[in-house]
Enzyme design. Structure first.
Site, PDB file in Angstrom:
ATOM      1  N   THR A 199      51.838 -23.445  -8.298  1.00 52.38           N
ATOM      2  CA  THR A 199      52.118 -23.030  -9.673  1.00 52.38           C
ATOM      3  C   THR A 199      51.410 -21.715  -9.997  1.00 52.38           C
ATOM      4  O   THR A 199      50.353 -21.442  -9.440  1.00 52.38           O
ATOM      5  CB  THR A 199      51.603 -24.147 -10.608  1.00 52.38           C
ATOM      6  N   ARG A 227      62.292 -35.121 -12.664  1.00 53.83           N
ATOM      7  CA  ARG A 227      60.838 -35.258 -12.854  1.00 53.83           C
ATOM      8  C   ARG A 227      60.305 -34.007 -13.560  1.00 53.83           C
ATOM      9  O   ARG A 227      60.619 -32.891 -13.195  1.00 53.83           O
ATOM     10  CB  ARG A 227      60.134 -35.433 -11.512  1.00 53.83           C
ATOM     11  N   VAL A 228      59.484 -34.215 -14.575  1.00 57.93           N
ATOM     12  CA  VAL A 228      58.845 -33.094 -15.265  1.00 57.93           C
ATOM     13  C   VAL A 228      57.340 -33.230 -15.056  1.00 57.93           C
ATOM     14  O   VAL A 228      56.788 -34.328 -15.201  1.00 57.93           O
ATOM     15  CB  VAL A 228      59.185 -33.109 -16.773  1.00 57.93           C
ATOM     16  N   GLY A 229      56.694 -32.138 -14.692  1.00 60.38           N
ATOM     17  CA  GLY A 229      55.248 -32.163 -14.450  1.00 60.38           C
ATOM     18  C   GLY A 229      54.460 -31.741 -15.673  1.00 60.38           C
ATOM     19  O   GLY A 229      54.954 -31.759 -16.798  1.00 60.38           O
ATOM     20  N   ASP A 230      53.227 -31.352 -15.418  1.00 57.78           N
ATOM     21  CA  ASP A 230      52.324 -30.986 -16.522  1.00 57.78           C
ATOM     22  C   ASP A 230      52.537 -29.562 -17.021  1.00 57.78           C
ATOM     23  O   ASP A 230      52.204 -29.245 -18.168  1.00 57.78           O
ATOM     24  CB  ASP A 230      50.862 -31.116 -16.062  1.00 57.78           C
ATOM     25  N   THR A 250      46.819 -26.060 -12.680  1.00 55.34           N
ATOM     26  CA  THR A 250      47.628 -26.263 -11.479  1.00 55.34           C
ATOM     27  C   THR A 250      47.076 -27.465 -10.723  1.00 55.34           C
ATOM     28  O   THR A 250      45.863 -27.624 -10.611  1.00 55.34           O
ATOM     29  CB  THR A 250      47.630 -25.036 -10.549  1.00 55.34           C
ATOM     30  N   GLY A 251      47.962 -28.289 -10.238  1.00 54.58           N
ATOM     31  CA  GLY A 251      47.486 -29.456  -9.502  1.00 54.58           C
ATOM     32  C   GLY A 251      48.495 -30.579  -9.579  1.00 54.58           C
ATOM     33  O   GLY A 251      49.671 -30.351  -9.893  1.00 54.58           O
ATOM     34  N   GLY A 253      50.422 -32.890 -11.131  1.00 51.82           N
ATOM     35  CA  GLY A 253      50.795 -32.919 -12.543  1.00 51.82           C
ATOM     36  C   GLY A 253      50.637 -34.262 -13.240  1.00 51.82           C
ATOM     37  O   GLY A 253      50.248 -34.322 -14.408  1.00 51.82           O
TER      38      GLY A 253
HETATM   39  N1  ASP Z   1      51.163 -28.917 -11.613  1.00 46.72           N
HETATM   40  C1  ASP Z   1      52.431 -28.738 -10.956  1.00 46.72           C
HETATM   41  C2  ASP Z   1      53.278 -29.966 -11.157  1.00 46.72           C
HETATM   42  O1  ASP Z   1      52.768 -31.061 -11.058  1.00 46.72           O
HETATM   43  C3  ASP Z   1      52.313 -28.448  -9.504  1.00 46.72           C
HETATM   44  C4  ASP Z   1      51.443 -27.265  -9.170  1.00 46.72           C
HETATM   45  O2  ASP Z   1      50.434 -27.025  -9.824  1.00 46.72           O
HETATM   46  O3  ASP Z   1      51.787 -26.537  -8.215  1.00 46.72           O
HETATM   47  O4  ASP Z   1      54.444 -29.833 -11.375  1.00 46.72           O
END
Ligand code: ASP
Length: 332
Positions: A199, A227-230, A250-251, A253
């Site tokens: 991200t 799917r929706v992330g953070d 980032t991480g 999610g």
């Molecule tokens: N945080 C992002 C997600 O879970 C992934 C990422 O940080 O690369 O969608």
């Protein structure tokens, strides 16, 4: 009472004077290009140089906006668009593939001066999702649009749309194929051991003392359809408030959403008087760690104090202000 009213009037006057006085705010931009299993030796010197060059370009582009007196929002957009357009990061071109072999993009942006925010989830044809998030914030009465509705709004806003093939990169396709194979061999745990979150995000403080934050992503390899992330969740992937701080995450999610990581850091600063560094460290090294999640954040306060904190081996990151210009990948 009279005293209180006049005192309030003086305070109000003071705050507008303060807004001008803060024209001397220490302009700063902090960016990230994802956290993960980034150990020295993971990349060839050429690959490493390419990552550093692109991070530097993004950092410089954002900082140039700030130096010219431009708004924090403009600065983060300038930096993020460059990273979205680069195949190196998991945002825009170079986004990871979903389980169905497609690319679904999420992004969000927040203005620390007004607490206005915009977010989009699951778009497939918008070249620069961060621009769409900003358009949602500025040109609609809503905070978040998803999927077809977001695409329709992008069209209405005359943002650049691309064929779905635009997002394809050979190395992401290989990661997708490898992840599928590992899964078939049942070698995969909840997240692959060498997982790298790619991200991108930026936080900035402009000369007027305003903060802004933005985040853009392709999500996680093999994520399920829809799917929706953070990243597009205000308070999880992105948060900004001039009273406390600006954060981009980032991480993994799912953990960032459950811990409302970005908002928690700013709340610790605002309500608890924690420093930027302590709040970031508490949330990443204690709360996220003990729940079993991983990733990192960039955090910036209205006085220019910043943190780049992660519990993974590394995080693509950079900071630029009047005193320093620094890019790093691995842990220190
Ligand atoms: N945080 C992002 C997600 O879970 C992934 C990422 O940080 O690369 O969608």
């Amino acid at each position: 009472m009279k005293f209180l009213i006049s005192f309030a009037a003086v305070l109000a006057m003071g705050s507008s004077v303060l807004a001008e006085d803060r024209a001397g705010a220490p302009v700063t931009i902090v960016i990230h290009g994802g956290a993960g299993a980034l150990e020295p030796g993971r990349y060839t010197p050429e690959e490493e140089a390419a990552f550093k060059a692109k991070l530097t370009e993004a950092l410089d582009a954002g900082y140039a906006v700030l130096e010219e007196g431009g708004a924090a929002l403009e600065a983060i957009e300038a930096a993020i668009v460059l990273m979205e357009d680069s195949p190196l990061f998991n945002a825009g071109k170079g986004a990871v593939f979903t389980r169905d072999g497609a690319n679904e993009l999420d992004a969000s942006v927040m203005d620390g001066a007004t607490l206005n925010a915009g977010a989009i989830a699951g778009v497939k044809t918008v070249k620069n999702p961060i621009r769409l998030a900003r358009a949602v914030m500025e040109n609609s009465e809503h905070v978040m649009f998803a999927r077809e509705g977001a695409e329709a709004f992008a069209k209405e806003q005359q943002l650049e749309l691309v064929d779905r093939g635009y997002f394809y990169t050979e190395h992401r396709w290989q990661s997708y194929r490898n992840a599928l194979e590992r899964e078939e061999l049942k070698e995969q745990g909840a997240a692959p051991a060498d997982f790298k979150y790619g991200t991108v995000g930026a936080v900035a403080l402009d000369a007027h003392g305003n903060l802004a934050a933005g985040t853009s992503t392709g999500g996680m390899t093999l994520k399920r359809y829809g799917r929706v992330g953070d990243a597009p969740i205000i308070g999880a992937g992105t948060f900004a408030d001039n009273k406390s701080c600006a954060v981009s995450s980032t991480g993994w999610g799912e953990y960032f959403m459950r811990l409302t990581i970005a908002r928690d850091i700013c709340a610790q600063v605002e309500y608890g008087g924690a420093s930027i560094a302590d709040a970031a460290s508490d949330v990443i090294h204690k709360r996220l760690q003990s729940l079993g999640g991983d990733g990192g954040v960039i955090v910036l306060g209205p006085d220019g104090a910043y943190a780049m904190t992660f519990n993974t081996a590394g995080m693509f990151r950079g900071v630029k202000n009047a005193d320093e210009s620094r890019i790093a990948i691995y842990g220190e």
